[in-house]
Scaffold this motif. Structure first.
Motif, PDB file in Angstrom:
ATOM      1  N   PRO A   2      -3.387 -17.366  -1.562  1.00 43.18           N
ATOM      2  CA  PRO A   2      -4.586 -17.480  -1.002  1.00 43.18           C
ATOM      3  C   PRO A   2      -4.922 -16.624   0.195  1.00 43.18           C
ATOM      4  N   ALA A   3      -6.228 -16.476   0.440  1.00 41.74           N
ATOM      5  CA  ALA A   3      -6.788 -15.708   1.604  1.00 41.74           C
ATOM      6  C   ALA A   3      -5.970 -14.464   1.570  1.00 41.74           C
ATOM      7  N   PRO A   4      -6.224 -13.636   0.488  1.00 47.69           N
ATOM      8  CA  PRO A   4      -5.262 -12.546   0.392  1.00 47.69           C
ATOM      9  C   PRO A   4      -5.788 -11.277   1.630  1.00 47.69           C
ATOM     10  N   GLU A   5      -6.941 -11.104   1.983  1.00 38.77           N
ATOM     11  CA  GLU A   5      -7.270 -10.445   2.968  1.00 38.77           C
ATOM     12  C   GLU A   5      -6.678 -10.798   4.312  1.00 38.77           C
ATOM     13  N   GLN A   6      -6.609 -11.908   4.583  1.00 43.20           N
ATOM     14  CA  GLN A   6      -5.778 -12.357   5.884  1.00 43.20           C
ATOM     15  C   GLN A   6      -4.419 -12.161   5.690  1.00 43.20           C
ATOM     16  N   ARG A   7      -3.698 -12.691   4.604  1.00 43.14           N
ATOM     17  CA  ARG A   7      -1.984 -12.541   4.174  1.00 43.14           C
ATOM     18  C   ARG A   7      -1.953 -11.122   4.238  1.00 43.14           C
ATOM     19  N   ALA A   8      -2.603 -10.232   3.880  1.00 46.31           N
ATOM     20  CA  ALA A   8      -2.215  -8.834   3.779  1.00 46.31           C
ATOM     21  C   ALA A   8      -1.640  -8.254   5.221  1.00 46.31           C
ATOM     22  N   ARG A   9      -2.381  -8.807   6.396  1.00 51.19           N
ATOM     23  CA  ARG A   9      -2.102  -8.524   7.680  1.00 51.19           C
ATOM     24  C   ARG A   9      -1.024  -9.339   8.540  1.00 51.19           C
ATOM     25  N   SER A  10      -0.274 -10.180   7.380  1.00 48.88           N
ATOM     26  CA  SER A  10       0.823 -10.844   7.862  1.00 48.88           C
ATOM     27  C   SER A  10       2.186 -10.236   7.685  1.00 48.88           C
ATOM     28  N   TYR A  11       3.100 -10.471   8.653  1.00 47.13           N
ATOM     29  CA  TYR A  11       4.530 -10.087   8.460  1.00 47.13           C
ATOM     30  C   TYR A  11       5.108 -10.909   7.579  1.00 47.13           C
ATOM     31  N   LEU A  70       1.521   2.287  -3.459  1.00 47.33           N
ATOM     32  CA  LEU A  70       0.416   2.881  -4.307  1.00 47.33           C
ATOM     33  C   LEU A  70      -0.196   4.137  -3.475  1.00 47.33           C
ATOM     34  N   SER A  71       0.223   4.565  -2.364  1.00 42.56           N
ATOM     35  CA  SER A  71      -0.271   5.836  -1.796  1.00 42.56           C
ATOM     36  C   SER A  71       0.970   6.795  -2.245  1.00 42.56           C
ATOM     37  N   HIS A  72       2.274   6.363  -2.471  1.00 40.66           N
ATOM     38  CA  HIS A  72       3.220   7.298  -2.534  1.00 40.66           C
ATOM     39  C   HIS A  72       3.185   7.822  -4.270  1.00 40.66           C
ATOM     40  N   HIS A  73       2.871   6.653  -5.241  1.00 38.52           N
ATOM     41  CA  HIS A  73       3.007   7.108  -6.543  1.00 38.52           C
ATOM     42  C   HIS A  73       1.717   7.295  -7.086  1.00 38.52           C
ATOM     43  N   LEU A  74       0.570   6.831  -6.675  1.00 38.67           N
ATOM     44  CA  LEU A  74      -0.661   7.009  -7.283  1.00 38.67           C
ATOM     45  C   LEU A  74      -1.684   8.105  -6.394  1.00 38.67           C
ATOM     46  N   GLY A  75      -1.235   8.255  -5.205  1.00 38.86           N
ATOM     47  CA  GLY A  75      -1.777   9.240  -4.275  1.00 38.86           C
ATOM     48  C   GLY A  75      -3.167   8.637  -3.888  1.00 38.86           C
ATOM     49  N   LEU A  76      -3.211   7.408  -3.653  1.00 35.81           N
ATOM     50  CA  LEU A  76      -4.544   6.692  -3.048  1.00 35.81           C
ATOM     51  C   LEU A  76      -4.595   6.775  -1.504  1.00 35.81           C
ATOM     52  N   SER A  77      -5.646   7.015  -1.184  1.00 33.43           N
ATOM     53  CA  SER A  77      -5.761   6.819   0.431  1.00 33.43           C
ATOM     54  C   SER A  77      -5.606   5.810   0.823  1.00 33.43           C
ATOM     55  N   ALA A  87       0.909  -1.145   0.042  1.00 28.99           N
ATOM     56  CA  ALA A  87      -0.027  -0.031   0.049  1.00 28.99           C
ATOM     57  C   ALA A  87       1.012   1.230   0.055  1.00 28.99           C
ATOM     58  N   GLU A  88       1.863   1.284   0.817  1.00 32.05           N
ATOM     59  CA  GLU A  88       3.035   2.442   0.632  1.00 32.05           C
ATOM     60  C   GLU A  88       3.207   2.859  -0.833  1.00 32.05           C
ATOM     61  N   ALA A 120      -5.792   2.204  -1.053  1.00 33.69           N
ATOM     62  CA  ALA A 120      -4.344   1.420  -1.277  1.00 33.69           C
ATOM     63  C   ALA A 120      -4.533   0.013  -0.609  1.00 33.69           C
ATOM     64  N   TRP A 121      -5.069   0.009   0.285  1.00 28.27           N
ATOM     65  CA  TRP A 121      -5.049  -1.132   1.094  1.00 28.27           C
ATOM     66  C   TRP A 121      -5.934  -2.293   0.262  1.00 28.27           C
ATOM     67  N   ALA A 122      -7.101  -1.823  -0.294  1.00 27.85           N
ATOM     68  CA  ALA A 122      -7.978  -2.656  -1.014  1.00 27.85           C
ATOM     69  C   ALA A 122      -7.206  -2.982  -2.189  1.00 27.85           C
ATOM     70  N   LYS A 123      -6.436  -2.182  -3.003  1.00 28.15           N
ATOM     71  CA  LYS A 123      -5.535  -2.491  -4.134  1.00 28.15           C
ATOM     72  C   LYS A 123      -4.420  -3.671  -3.696  1.00 28.15           C
ATOM     73  N   ALA A 124      -3.976  -3.495  -2.721  1.00 32.85           N
ATOM     74  CA  ALA A 124      -2.938  -4.356  -2.089  1.00 32.85           C
ATOM     75  C   ALA A 124      -3.272  -5.657  -1.937  1.00 32.85           C
ATOM     76  N   VAL A 125      -4.676  -5.700  -1.495  1.00 33.30           N
ATOM     77  CA  VAL A 125      -5.332  -7.111  -1.447  1.00 33.30           C
ATOM     78  C   VAL A 125      -5.591  -7.560  -2.755  1.00 33.30           C
ATOM     79  N   ASP A 126      -5.976  -6.944  -3.594  1.00 31.31           N
ATOM     80  CA  ASP A 126      -6.248  -7.173  -4.997  1.00 31.31           C
ATOM     81  C   ASP A 126      -5.049  -7.749  -5.647  1.00 31.31           C
ATOM     82  N   LEU A 127      -3.988  -7.200  -5.349  1.00 23.49           N
ATOM     83  CA  LEU A 127      -2.765  -7.512  -5.993  1.00 23.49           C
ATOM     84  C   LEU A 127      -2.165  -8.972  -5.204  1.00 23.49           C
ATOM     85  N   LEU A 128      -2.152  -9.016  -4.123  1.00 24.21           N
ATOM     86  CA  LEU A 128      -1.880 -10.527  -3.616  1.00 24.21           C
ATOM     87  C   LEU A 128      -2.629 -11.365  -4.222  1.00 24.21           C
ATOM     88  N   ARG A 129      -4.162 -11.134  -4.472  1.00 25.60           N
ATOM     89  CA  ARG A 129      -4.919 -12.140  -5.178  1.00 25.60           C
ATOM     90  C   ARG A 129      -4.324 -12.419  -6.691  1.00 25.60           C
TER      91      ARG A 129
END
Length: 335
Positions: free
Chosen positions: A150-159, A125-132, A122-123, A136-145
């Motif tokens: 698998p389960a990108p919503e959950q994995r996005a919160r993983s370290y 996306l926010s820096h280059h595209l100016g997304l909120s 998301a960082e 940016a978080w929603a787009k990050a989940v889409d990119l993981l998908r």
């Protein structure tokens, strides 16, 4: 006419800032990348592949520096020489990630261990595209998908340490393609991955390149990877481009003795048990002063001229160029 989106023209790289003590580690490298196509850069460790990739991103830091040449990037019709830009300046920061994406060798060290992978995507996306942050978080989940996690919503919160090596590599790809760059540099993108995951990652890169129209520079030492994924190949040895060819020409008729040696050290695709022929010796150190062709000491066809003068890369067919005195076209071109 297929205009290249990215070009390195006669780029040389030195280590050291003083003319008297500097050592050249890359000599007059020429690279052209075209949308939707993959160029593979191959050679053993120490041949200059990764430093070439870093120079393409203008990421070299002291004591490394680009001493000659230009690096041209097509930015929607405007061509910029990014070698002339301040490596740490605002213009280069806008180009990296937005225009040129890079997948580094080791995702465990490239990813920040204290931020979730979703935040790291998301960082950009926010820096280059100016997304909120929310967008940016929603787009990050889409990119993981998109990259097959698998389960990108959950994995996005993983370290990063909570993910497998294959998943971390997919996260690196998601970061690299987040802003739909026109150029993707993949530096050994399947290092330390098992064969199954490696095949999946390479297939993903190939599909994304076609879907997004990216020009891809694939850096590897694995000719099997090259055969399956590249359109063109550049073979480097100790900082020199020694052969450049289309994928079919290279594998049907490798021209340079170094390329022939790499081919001879590969097991056959048929699975037949044969004795492999390794290349004797090792790549010379970057601190070693070399006159002539750096492959001379390992070459079975070496002659006196090889130790006196490095031949220029010369076309020997419409699909193939080589830097070797064995070929009459090379001798004639430098007569």
């Amino acid at each position: 006419m297929n205009v290249p989106v990215f070009q390195m023209r006669n780029v040389s790289i030195d280590i050291g800032s003083h003319k008297t003590s500097a050592r050249r580690i890359a000599y007059g490298v020429d690279i052209e990348l075209h949308r939707g196509r993959t160029l593979a850069l191959v050679g053993e460790s120490g041949c200059g592949k990764s430093v070439t990739a870093l120079s393409a991103m203008n990421l070299l830091s002291s004591p490394l520096r680009i001493s000659e040449g230009s690096i041209l990037l097509d930015m929607e019709g405007e061509t910029r020489d990014i070698a002339q830009l301040d490596p740490s300046g605002a213009q280069m920061r806008q180009i990296r990630g937005r225009r040129i994406g890079m997948i580094f060798q080791d995702p465990m060290t490239a990813l920040d261990p204290v931020y979730t992978v979703g935040n790291q995507i998301a960082e950009s996306l926010s820096h280059h595209l100016g997304l909120s942050h929310k967008a940016a978080w929603a787009k990050a989940v889409d990119l993981l998908r998109l990259v097959g996690i698998p389960a990108p919503e959950q994995r996005a919160r993983s370290y990063p340490f909570e993910l497998s090596g294959g998943m971390r590599q997919r996260v690196m790809i998601a970061i690299a393609i987040a802003c739909s760059p026109s150029v993707l540099i993949a530096d050994e993108p399947t290092t330390a991955l098992d064969v199954t995951v490696q095949a999946q990652i390479l297939e993903l890169l190939r599909e994304l390149g076609e879907q997004l129209g990216m020009a891809t520079l694939l850096i590897t030492h694995d000719l099997g990877v090259v055969a399956e994924n590249a359109d063109e190949v550049i073979v480097m040895y100790r900082g020199h481009v020694v052969e450049k060819a289309g994928i079919d020409a290279l594998f049907d008729n490798p021209a340079h003795p170094y390329t022939q040696g790499l081919m001879a050290s590969l097991p056959p695709a048929s699975g037949e048990r044969v004795e492999l022929t390794p290349i004797p010796g090792q790549v010379p150190s970057i601190m070693e002063v070399i006159v002539g062709c750096p492959f001379t000491d390992r070459c079975p066809h070496a002659m006196q001229k090889c130790s006196e003068l490095m031949p220029a890369l010369t076309a020997i067919s419409p699909e193939q160029a080589v830097a070797c005195w064995l070929y009459p076209a090379v001798v004639e071109a430098q007569a």
